[in-house]
Scaffold this active site. Structure first.
Site, short mmCIF file in Angstrom:
data_model
loop_
_atom_site.label_atom_id
_atom_site.label_comp_id
_atom_site.label_asym_id
_atom_site.label_seq_id
_atom_site.Cartn_x
_atom_site.Cartn_y
_atom_site.Cartn_z
N THR A 18 -17.21 1.76 -17.44
CA THR A 18 -18.03 2.95 -17.21
C THR A 18 -19.49 2.73 -17.58
OG1 THR A 18 -16.17 4.44 -17.53
CG2 THR A 18 -18.35 5.36 -17.89
N THR A 97 -13.61 1.74 -21.59
CA THR A 97 -12.91 2.26 -22.76
C THR A 97 -11.39 2.37 -22.58
OG1 THR A 97 -13.25 4.56 -22.06
CG2 THR A 97 -14.92 3.58 -23.49
#
Length: 332
Positions: A18, A97
């Site tokens: 991300t 993540t």
């Protein structure tokens, strides 16, 4: 060797995730190149004292949902080359993540003896969007390395350092997605590690399955995992390490798996605590079937440890011995 030293040359390894994503033609977020230039530009406007650093994008750049053990080997090789060939004395791994805790745990076991600190970080929102946590995590991790960190792998997120041996992603939102779980340890540390566990040792990709126990668990699932070539199985048990011990088919499947050389490790499904297979009869029957205790290991740590042990040519008896010894804090 374990005294933290300020970093002089940091290698930044960019896996995607991300933190560097941009919208594609379909309007969806996807991994994107060009993050080095964006990172250098934002550092120029910050009062962050950063030592020399170099940037290396991994190939391919991925959404961390697509992380796989083969990619871990690429990452390990890039880290080893940065230290042993390029003279870097610290590393920052930028990672998505969703599987960051898995990768950090895997690297903790595959980089045993590495004489340099490795920090993993990422972000919950892409760099440059409103309320993004990207630059605070990048700059904070660089500052931590500049100040000096001990050799070994850690996560850095929102000002906090977390050991990968206890870390899990517990939230899909917010600035604190990771937590250090309170797990029971107590295992003795390994006094002498086989030379094959050195960070320089090539690791083959292993086949490790994870199965959570649920009411009505069908032993056919266990047979299927073993039948598909699993070398090891992480069995997510109830409480302190119990399972359907009054189910003959389940126990027979475990005995068959261990007789065939499959390493079966029990961990707890609970967020806190750990496994003690000698407390309840339902646990001791698992031990009698050949199941090993994972103590307080998290799923991430157990998976990473088994991948680290299986890919280096150790005898099954030696792997079984090392599973229940502490190698890097996972069982303390």
């Amino acid at each position: 060797m374990n005294t933290p030293q300020p970093a002089r040359h940091i290698r930044v390894l960019y896996t995607g995730g991300t933190i560097g994503m941009l919208q594609n033609a379909n309007g969806s977020l996807a991994p994107a190149a060009g993050f080095e230039a964006r990172m250098r530009a934002q550092l120029q406007g910050q009062a962050v004292a950063v030592p020399a650093w170099s940037f290396q994008p991994m190939q391919p750049l991925i959404d961390s949902a697509n992380m796989a053990p083969a990619y871990w080997q690429q990452l390990r090789e890039a880290i080893v080359a940065a230290v042993d060939t390029d003279g870097c004395d610290a590393l920052l791994v930028l990672h998505g993540t969703d599987t960051l805790a898995y990768s950090a745990a895997a690297m903790a076991f595959q980089l045993l003896g590495l004489p340099a600190p490795v920090l993993f970080t990422g972000s919950m929102l892409p760099a440059g969007v409103p309320q993004s946590d990207a630059w605070e995590n990048v700059n904070g991790a660089l500052a931590m390395l500049a100040a000096g960190q001990p050799p070994g792998v850690q996560l850095y997120f929102h000002g906090e350092l977390i050991a990968p041996s206890r870390c899990a992603k517990i939230r899909s939102y917010g600035r604190r997605p990771f937590a250090s779980l309170q797990r029971n340890g107590g295992a003795a540390p390994a006094q002498a590690l086989p030379v094959q566990l050195s960070y320089r040792q090539h690791k083959e990709v292993a086949n490790v399955a994870v199965l959570p126990l649920v009411p009505g668990f069908d032993a056919a699932l266990l047979h299927a995992a073993v039948g598909q070539g699993a070398q090891a199985l992480v069995l997510e048990c109830y409480g302190s390490g119990t399972g359907p011990s009054d189910n003959p088919a389940f126990l027979a499947a475990l005995r068959q798996a261990t007789a065939n050389g499959v390493i079966v490790v029990a961990i707890t499904q609970c967020h806190e605590g750990g496994v003690d297979l000698d407390v309840y009869e339902a646990g001791s029957r698992l031990r009698d079937a050949g199941v090993l205790s994972g103590g307080g290991m998290t799923r991430e740590a157990a998976l990473g440890k088994l991948h680290g042990l299986l890919g280096i040519g150790l005898a099954p008896s030696e792997i079984r011995r090392l599973v229940e010894l502490d190698l890097c804090g996972e069982l303390r």
